[in-house]
Enzyme design. Structure first.
Site, PDB file in Angstrom:
ATOM      1  N   ASP A  17       0.857  -1.192   0.000  1.00 31.37           N
ATOM      2  CA  ASP A  17       0.000   0.000   0.000  1.00 31.37           C
ATOM      3  C   ASP A  17       0.888   1.236   0.000  1.00 31.37           C
ATOM      4  O   ASP A  17       1.710   1.410   0.897  1.00 31.37           O
ATOM      5  CB  ASP A  17      -0.898  -0.023   1.243  1.00 31.37           C
ATOM      6  CG  ASP A  17      -1.910   1.111   1.276  1.00 31.37           C
ATOM      7  OD1 ASP A  17      -1.950   1.938   0.351  1.00 31.37           O
ATOM      8  OD2 ASP A  17      -2.680   1.159   2.252  1.00 31.37           O
TER       9      ASP A  17
ATOM     10  N   ASP B  25      -2.950   2.193  -5.698  1.00 31.41           N
ATOM     11  CA  ASP B  25      -1.800   2.149  -4.789  1.00 31.41           C
ATOM     12  C   ASP B  25      -1.788   0.937  -3.863  1.00 31.41           C
ATOM     13  O   ASP B  25      -1.046   0.904  -2.889  1.00 31.41           O
ATOM     14  CB  ASP B  25      -1.726   3.433  -3.967  1.00 31.41           C
ATOM     15  CG  ASP B  25      -2.824   3.552  -2.923  1.00 31.41           C
ATOM     16  OD1 ASP B  25      -3.892   2.956  -3.112  1.00 31.41           O
ATOM     17  OD2 ASP B  25      -2.610   4.249  -1.919  1.00 31.41           O
ATOM     18  N   GLU B  26      -2.584  -0.086  -4.180  1.00 31.31           N
ATOM     19  CA  GLU B  26      -2.628  -1.281  -3.326  1.00 31.31           C
ATOM     20  C   GLU B  26      -2.624  -2.555  -4.162  1.00 31.31           C
ATOM     21  O   GLU B  26      -3.287  -2.618  -5.192  1.00 31.31           O
ATOM     22  CB  GLU B  26      -3.904  -1.311  -2.481  1.00 31.31           C
ATOM     23  CG  GLU B  26      -3.979  -0.229  -1.434  1.00 31.31           C
ATOM     24  CD  GLU B  26      -5.282  -0.287  -0.672  1.00 31.31           C
ATOM     25  OE1 GLU B  26      -5.227  -0.598   0.535  1.00 31.31           O
ATOM     26  OE2 GLU B  26      -6.340  -0.041  -1.284  1.00 31.31           O
TER      27      GLU B  26
END
Length: 122
Positions: A6, A101-102
């Site tokens: 993350d 973003d993960e």
């Protein structure tokens, strides 16, 4: 076992890669048409700026606390996401990208110290 990757304050972090003068300063990235905060640095969070805060309600922090407000650059964030995901994919056998973003990385059968492996990828 799965690893969760993350990116911290992802949009702000992307901006800071190319503008290191923003490090240590309160920064927000604003939505389309600069309506509200969609990403906040830790320094902006410490000022009490909430996710989704309307710009007109937080703009006073520019004067009082040096807040930097940036218009979103989604092309940049997409490119940086691709780079991050490519690196993260090296952690394990399979990767499931969850958002910009993960991602989740399958570590099944990977030998060695997973903490150290993760630190190297980071």
């Amino acid at each position: 076992m799965y690893a969760l990757v993350d990116g911290n304050n992802f949009y702000v972090s992307c901006e800071r890669v190319f503008r290191p003068s923003l490090n240590g300063r309160p920064v927000v990235v604003l939505s389309n048409n600069d309506g509200c905060a969609i990403a906040r640095s830790n320094e902006a969070k410490a000022l009490g700026i909430k996710m989704g805060a309307p710009w007109f309600q937080i703009r006073h922090f520019e004067e009082s606390d040096g807040l930097v407000a940036l218009s979103a650059n989604f092309a940049l964030y997409g490119d940086m996401s691709d780079r991050m995901m490519s690196l993260a994919a090296g952690l394990g056998h399979r990767q499931e990208v969850y958002s910009i973003d993960e991602s989740f990385i399958d570590l099944t059968g990977i030998r060695g110290d997973m903490t150290e492996r993760s630190r190297k990828i980071r």
